[in-house]
Design a protein around this motif. Sequence first.
Motif, PDB file in Angstrom:
ATOM      1  N   GLU A  67     -47.208 -75.825 -15.762  1.00 25.44           N
ATOM      2  CA  GLU A  67     -47.636 -77.224 -15.738  1.00 25.44           C
ATOM      3  C   GLU A  67     -48.029 -77.638 -14.318  1.00 25.44           C
ATOM      4  O   GLU A  67     -49.039 -78.325 -14.112  1.00 25.44           O
ATOM      5  CB  GLU A  67     -46.505 -78.112 -16.260  1.00 25.44           C
ATOM      6  CG  GLU A  67     -46.846 -79.589 -16.290  1.00 25.44           C
ATOM      7  CD  GLU A  67     -45.689 -80.424 -16.806  1.00 25.44           C
ATOM      8  OE1 GLU A  67     -45.587 -81.590 -16.382  1.00 25.44           O
ATOM      9  OE2 GLU A  67     -44.903 -79.914 -17.627  1.00 25.44           O
ATOM     10  N   LYS A  68     -47.265 -77.188 -13.336  1.00 26.24           N
ATOM     11  CA  LYS A  68     -47.578 -77.530 -11.949  1.00 26.24           C
ATOM     12  C   LYS A  68     -48.873 -76.864 -11.494  1.00 26.24           C
ATOM     13  O   LYS A  68     -49.681 -77.469 -10.770  1.00 26.24           O
ATOM     14  CB  LYS A  68     -46.423 -77.109 -11.038  1.00 26.24           C
ATOM     15  CG  LYS A  68     -45.155 -77.903 -11.261  1.00 26.24           C
ATOM     16  CD  LYS A  68     -44.061 -77.418 -10.337  1.00 26.24           C
ATOM     17  CE  LYS A  68     -42.771 -78.181 -10.560  1.00 26.24           C
ATOM     18  NZ  LYS A  68     -41.694 -77.732  -9.676  1.00 26.24           N
ATOM     19  N   VAL A  69     -49.066 -75.620 -11.905  1.00 24.41           N
ATOM     20  CA  VAL A  69     -50.287 -74.907 -11.530  1.00 24.41           C
ATOM     21  C   VAL A  69     -51.513 -75.604 -12.116  1.00 24.41           C
ATOM     22  O   VAL A  69     -52.527 -75.798 -11.436  1.00 24.41           O
ATOM     23  CB  VAL A  69     -50.215 -73.433 -11.995  1.00 24.41           C
ATOM     24  CG1 VAL A  69     -51.577 -72.757 -11.859  1.00 24.41           C
ATOM     25  CG2 VAL A  69     -49.156 -72.677 -11.182  1.00 24.41           C
ATOM     26  N   ILE A  70     -51.429 -76.003 -13.383  1.00 23.78           N
ATOM     27  CA  ILE A  70     -52.551 -76.673 -14.037  1.00 23.78           C
ATOM     28  C   ILE A  70     -52.887 -77.983 -13.335  1.00 23.78           C
ATOM     29  O   ILE A  70     -54.055 -78.294 -13.067  1.00 23.78           O
ATOM     30  CB  ILE A  70     -52.219 -76.923 -15.526  1.00 23.78           C
ATOM     31  CG1 ILE A  70     -52.183 -75.587 -16.280  1.00 23.78           C
ATOM     32  CG2 ILE A  70     -53.256 -77.856 -16.164  1.00 23.78           C
ATOM     33  CD1 ILE A  70     -51.647 -75.708 -17.697  1.00 23.78           C
ATOM     34  N   LYS A  71     -51.860 -78.747 -13.003  1.00 23.18           N
ATOM     35  CA  LYS A  71     -52.097 -80.015 -12.319  1.00 23.18           C
ATOM     36  C   LYS A  71     -52.709 -79.801 -10.933  1.00 23.18           C
ATOM     37  O   LYS A  71     -53.587 -80.564 -10.510  1.00 23.18           O
ATOM     38  CB  LYS A  71     -50.788 -80.790 -12.198  1.00 23.18           C
ATOM     39  CG  LYS A  71     -50.295 -81.373 -13.516  1.00 23.18           C
ATOM     40  CD  LYS A  71     -49.026 -82.187 -13.319  1.00 23.18           C
ATOM     41  CE  LYS A  71     -48.570 -82.816 -14.630  1.00 23.18           C
ATOM     42  NZ  LYS A  71     -47.336 -83.615 -14.457  1.00 23.18           N
ATOM     43  N   GLN A  72     -52.248 -78.773 -10.240  1.00 19.91           N
ATOM     44  CA  GLN A  72     -52.788 -78.511  -8.907  1.00 19.91           C
ATOM     45  C   GLN A  72     -54.251 -78.075  -8.986  1.00 19.91           C
ATOM     46  O   GLN A  72     -55.069 -78.445  -8.136  1.00 19.91           O
ATOM     47  CB  GLN A  72     -51.946 -77.447  -8.192  1.00 19.91           C
ATOM     48  CG  GLN A  72     -52.303 -77.232  -6.736  1.00 19.91           C
ATOM     49  CD  GLN A  72     -52.139 -78.491  -5.910  1.00 19.91           C
ATOM     50  OE1 GLN A  72     -51.321 -79.353  -6.222  1.00 19.91           O
ATOM     51  NE2 GLN A  72     -52.929 -78.611  -4.857  1.00 19.91           N
ATOM     52  N   LYS A  73     -54.616 -77.305  -9.994  1.00 12.71           N
ATOM     53  CA  LYS A  73     -56.012 -76.907 -10.185  1.00 12.71           C
ATOM     54  C   LYS A  73     -56.889 -78.127 -10.472  1.00 12.71           C
ATOM     55  O   LYS A  73     -58.040 -78.202 -10.018  1.00 12.71           O
ATOM     56  CB  LYS A  73     -56.126 -75.898 -11.325  1.00 12.71           C
ATOM     57  CG  LYS A  73     -55.615 -74.508 -10.969  1.00 12.71           C
ATOM     58  CD  LYS A  73     -55.786 -73.544 -12.131  1.00 12.71           C
ATOM     59  CE  LYS A  73     -55.339 -72.139 -11.739  1.00 12.71           C
ATOM     60  NZ  LYS A  73     -55.475 -71.181 -12.863  1.00 12.71           N
ATOM     61  N   GLU A  74     -56.346 -79.089 -11.195  1.00 14.81           N
ATOM     62  CA  GLU A  74     -57.093 -80.310 -11.466  1.00 14.81           C
ATOM     63  C   GLU A  74     -57.342 -81.095 -10.187  1.00 14.81           C
ATOM     64  O   GLU A  74     -58.425 -81.685 -10.002  1.00 14.81           O
ATOM     65  CB  GLU A  74     -56.333 -81.171 -12.471  1.00 14.81           C
ATOM     66  CG  GLU A  74     -56.284 -80.577 -13.875  1.00 14.81           C
ATOM     67  CD  GLU A  74     -55.380 -81.380 -14.804  1.00 14.81           C
ATOM     68  OE1 GLU A  74     -54.693 -82.309 -14.303  1.00 14.81           O
ATOM     69  OE2 GLU A  74     -55.352 -81.082 -16.010  1.00 14.81           O
ATOM     70  N   VAL A  75     -56.383 -81.076  -9.294  1.00 13.74           N
ATOM     71  CA  VAL A  75     -56.567 -81.750  -8.003  1.00 13.74           C
ATOM     72  C   VAL A  75     -57.667 -81.066  -7.194  1.00 13.74           C
ATOM     73  O   VAL A  75     -58.526 -81.717  -6.585  1.00 13.74           O
ATOM     74  CB  VAL A  75     -55.233 -81.765  -7.213  1.00 13.74           C
ATOM     75  CG1 VAL A  75     -55.463 -82.293  -5.800  1.00 13.74           C
ATOM     76  CG2 VAL A  75     -54.194 -82.603  -7.927  1.00 13.74           C
ATOM     77  N   ILE A  76     -57.652 -79.749  -7.187  1.00 10.77           N
ATOM     78  CA  ILE A  76     -58.664 -78.993  -6.444  1.00 10.77           C
ATOM     79  C   ILE A  76     -60.060 -79.280  -6.978  1.00 10.77           C
ATOM     80  O   ILE A  76     -61.033 -79.396  -6.219  1.00 10.77           O
ATOM     81  CB  ILE A  76     -58.344 -77.483  -6.487  1.00 10.77           C
ATOM     82  CG1 ILE A  76     -57.052 -77.202  -5.714  1.00 10.77           C
ATOM     83  CG2 ILE A  76     -59.501 -76.656  -5.939  1.00 10.77           C
ATOM     84  CD1 ILE A  76     -56.554 -75.790  -5.854  1.00 10.77           C
ATOM     85  N   GLU A  77     -60.173 -79.406  -8.308  1.00 14.27           N
ATOM     86  CA  GLU A  77     -61.465 -79.693  -8.932  1.00 14.27           C
ATOM     87  C   GLU A  77     -62.075 -80.985  -8.402  1.00 14.27           C
ATOM     88  O   GLU A  77     -63.297 -81.137  -8.311  1.00 14.27           O
ATOM     89  CB  GLU A  77     -61.309 -79.786 -10.457  1.00 14.27           C
ATOM     90  CG  GLU A  77     -61.191 -78.442 -11.156  1.00 14.27           C
ATOM     91  CD  GLU A  77     -62.494 -77.652 -11.094  1.00 14.27           C
ATOM     92  OE1 GLU A  77     -63.571 -78.276 -11.204  1.00 14.27           O
ATOM     93  OE2 GLU A  77     -62.422 -76.431 -10.905  1.00 14.27           O
ATOM     94  N   GLN A  78     -61.236 -81.932  -8.023  1.00 15.24           N
ATOM     95  CA  GLN A  78     -61.721 -83.214  -7.534  1.00 15.24           C
ATOM     96  C   GLN A  78     -62.424 -83.089  -6.175  1.00 15.24           C
ATOM     97  O   GLN A  78     -63.252 -83.939  -5.819  1.00 15.24           O
ATOM     98  CB  GLN A  78     -60.563 -84.207  -7.409  1.00 15.24           C
ATOM     99  CG  GLN A  78     -59.864 -84.519  -8.717  1.00 15.24           C
ATOM    100  CD  GLN A  78     -58.634 -85.394  -8.503  1.00 15.24           C
ATOM    101  OE1 GLN A  78     -58.447 -85.981  -7.435  1.00 15.24           O
ATOM    102  NE2 GLN A  78     -57.797 -85.490  -9.531  1.00 15.24           N
TER     103      GLN A  78
END
Length: 363
Positions: free
Chosen positions: A295-306
């Motif tokens: 869950e943390k990895v997925i959220k961090q990838k979403e931040v990077i996408e921004q």
Amino acid sequence: MILLGWNCRGLGQSRTVRILNEMLTSHKPDILFLSETLVEGNKVEVLASKIGFVNFHSVDRQGRGGGLAVFWKNNVRCSIMDSSQNHIDIIIEERHNVSWRLTCFYGFPERERRQQSWDFLTLLATKSQLPWCIFGDFNDLLYASDKKGRHPHPQYLLSGFKQAIEDCSLAEVELSGGAYTWEKSKGTADWVRERLDRAFGNDSWWQMFPLCTLTVFHAVVSDHEPVKLELVNTSVTKKQFQFRLENTWLKEESFHEDVAKYWKNLPAVHLLPKLISVSNYMAEWGRTFFHKFREKVIKQKEVIEQYKDREDDDGIQLYFDEKEKLNELLLNEELYWKQRAKTFWLEARDTNSKFFHASASSR
């Protein structure tokens, strides 16, 4: 061994006896301690036969208040040492002629008599050199957090009780199941809740029962909740308590801060119960923090996408910063599974392979 303590606020009502019988059926205590029985010894004898205890000792009420009673099963070897309106002292003999002392305690309910309770506690501490546990309704608070209500508990009373406990060289058994054991005026503006019931042990008693637990549970008939003290002898269970520190915890600043704060707030009387308490806290911290890596990895990838399409200097810098955070998170996850799998030849190309997850899960 299971000890059950309850300020029953009188044994004259059949409803109270029915609730008591239900508690005994559910929790099966070896020793039962009742305070504020509000009855004389002959009624306690009748009660003993009703609830299935052959052995008992009671202290009659004085006037309209007070009264104590302790009951024990035949499988427990008990002898009464002393008693008063505020306590019943018992010597309990374990296997191999090892004995310890249990004091069932009831503190003065009047605020103006708190000093008498503290003086009596320190006097009791001098009565024997045996491993000692004191258990019951102290009618006193140790910390400001022991009360929830409109008016805070006076600091001088908190300090006085704490000093008495330290003078007796006692360490407290942590309470689970709830934060309070007594309440008044529930649901009104004057609703107040307090923790009046506790259990303490000296150093030699803690060495006998380091895995003891104290639990509060609900009794519908009373504003005073019962508490259950479970004792587990280390000779039987010392291999069952296995605390393992995860290496990845040490990489988190919040771990150091949280554990240091928890350690500082624990009473510094005896080291053993303090170590057990803080290790339990660390284990719970680890379960809460590290069981959601994906869950943390997925959220961090979403931040990077921004930030990946940003071309300004700030956006580019944020992109690299967030990528570094993701790398750190993946490293922590790798270390976590590596340690749990007990495998130390991890190659970079094998990071988080199914082999390690399967190994850890099978353990």
